[in-house]
Design a protein around this motif. Structure first.
Motif, short mmCIF file in Angstrom:
data_model
loop_
_atom_site.label_atom_id
_atom_site.label_comp_id
_atom_site.label_asym_id
_atom_site.label_seq_id
_atom_site.Cartn_x
_atom_site.Cartn_y
_atom_site.Cartn_z
N LYS A 99 0.94 -1.00 0.01
CA LYS A 99 0.04 -0.02 0.10
C LYS A 99 0.85 1.15 -0.07
O LYS A 99 1.99 1.51 0.68
N ASN A 100 0.60 2.14 -0.81
CA ASN A 100 1.19 3.69 -0.58
C ASN A 100 0.79 4.27 0.69
O ASN A 100 -0.31 4.98 0.60
N ARG A 102 0.94 6.93 3.97
CA ARG A 102 1.28 8.37 4.02
C ARG A 102 2.86 8.38 4.23
O ARG A 102 3.63 7.81 5.05
N VAL A 103 3.37 9.50 3.36
CA VAL A 103 4.95 9.80 3.21
C VAL A 103 5.04 10.74 4.19
O VAL A 103 4.59 11.80 4.16
N HIS A 223 12.64 10.98 2.09
CA HIS A 223 11.31 11.29 1.48
C HIS A 223 11.29 12.96 1.42
O HIS A 223 10.81 13.63 0.68
N GLN A 249 7.04 3.61 -10.10
CA GLN A 249 6.12 3.57 -9.02
C GLN A 249 6.46 3.85 -7.68
O GLN A 249 5.73 4.56 -7.12
N ARG A 253 4.56 7.90 -5.37
CA ARG A 253 4.34 8.14 -4.21
C ARG A 253 4.39 9.58 -3.65
O ARG A 253 3.37 10.06 -2.99
N TYR A 254 5.09 10.42 -4.47
CA TYR A 254 5.20 11.88 -4.32
C TYR A 254 4.42 12.85 -5.32
O TYR A 254 4.38 13.94 -5.33
#
Length: 310
Positions: A99-100, A102-103, A223, A249, A253-254
């Motif tokens: 799962k992506n 939270r960054v 990050h 991929q 995320r960003y």
């Protein structure tokens, strides 16, 4: 005969992994796997072992991302064992979907609080953090950096997670951070003990009131670099290369941070619309556009053959 992952590790660790933080993590992963093998009396390194490991990790509450990291270490070792003829075939394994999440990245306000307080404890901790933020390096990559890896305002990371080296340009403050470290034996940050650095990081983290934030860890500085690049308008392919992501991929995320880029789409469309609305927009390479010519012919025909009056 019971399978022994650790015996393979003892035989090949010096070939497969460089000394450092990542290698210590790999050993912990493999030690845990050997414990599972012994606990369940597993005789073969086959699909049954992989299934048992996945079940075991999920019972522990490990995420798919964590399970993938642990099994990746096992597979790297088993591939070497297979090439050496110690096992006949690799067990099959399909990478689990991740799962992506939270960054978490460092805000400017948090950075202004964090860096001076780390410097009070050891200036090397501040310099390391600046270097991590401005290069996107992993902690292990920075700690393994040698003086000869820095040349002409660029740093080359040879010990990477993907196994592929990469070279990145350095910001002015990253250059200053390296210069402030002086010529320590080995490399700029070879004198930094990770566990000691982490201890002081967590102490400052508590001072910031973030003791219960599980994502406020040194890796978030990587990050932070990615998020700032995207927010500055750098395209995702360049960010991917800068950070050394194996797939786009990972960089996606960003992507949500680049929402301002959508404004450029509207500006481009407005520019096209404005051009089409100009009086001479029916001209095409000095000639009348086909659509405009047809409309002109229709108007001329209407004048020559007026419709009868009602």
């Amino acid at each position: 005969m019971q399978a022994s992952v650790l015996s393979f590790y003892q035989a090949y660790h010096h070939v497969l992994w460089e000394e450092g933080h990542h290698k210590r993590n790999v050993f912990q992963f493999l030690f845990e796997i050997q414990t599972v093998i012994e606990k369940y009396s597993i005789e073969k390194l086959d699909d049954g072992l992989v299934d048992r490991l996945i079940s075991y990790y999920r019972e522990k509450g490990n995420s798919n991302a964590t399970i993938n990291r642990k099994l990746a270490a096992l597979y790297k070792l088993l591939r070497k064992a297979e090439r050496s003829g110690l096992i006949t075939r690799l067990p099959s394994y399909v990478r689990l979907p991740e799962k992506n999440a939270r960054v978490r990245f460092l805000t400017r306000e948090e950075e202004r609080f964090l860096l001076p307080r780390l410097e009070e404890r050891d200036k090397s901790y501040k310099n390391l953090c600046i270097f991590l933020i401005d290069t996107g390096a992993r902690v292990g990559e920075a700690l393994g950096l040698k003086h000869g890896d820095v040349h002409n305002g660029r740093a080359t990371f040879w010990i990477t997670k993907s196994g592929r080296s990469r070279t990145v340009p350095l910001t002015d403050r990253a250059v200053c951070a390296l210069a402030d470290q002086g010529r320590q034996p080995g490399g700029p940050f070879h004198g930094v003990a990770y566990q000691k650095f982490l201890y002081h990081w967590n102490a400052v983290k508590r001072d910031m009131g973030l003791k219960d934030d599980p994502q406020f860890v040194p890796h978030m500085l990587r990050h932070t670099c990615a998020s700032r690049l995207v927010q500055a308008g750098i395209d995702l392919r360049r960010v991917q290369t800068f950070l050394g992501h194996q797939t786009i991929q990972m960089t996606l995320r960003y992507a949500h941070l680049a929402t301002d880029d959508l404004d450029q789409c509207v500006i481009a469309l407005d520019r096209v619309n404005a051009k089409n609305e100009r009086p001479d927009s029916h001209k095409h390479n000095g000639k009348t556009k086909p659509g405009a010519a047809a409309a002109g012919r229709r108007r001329s025909a209407g004048k020559r053959h007026p419709a009868p009056a009602d």
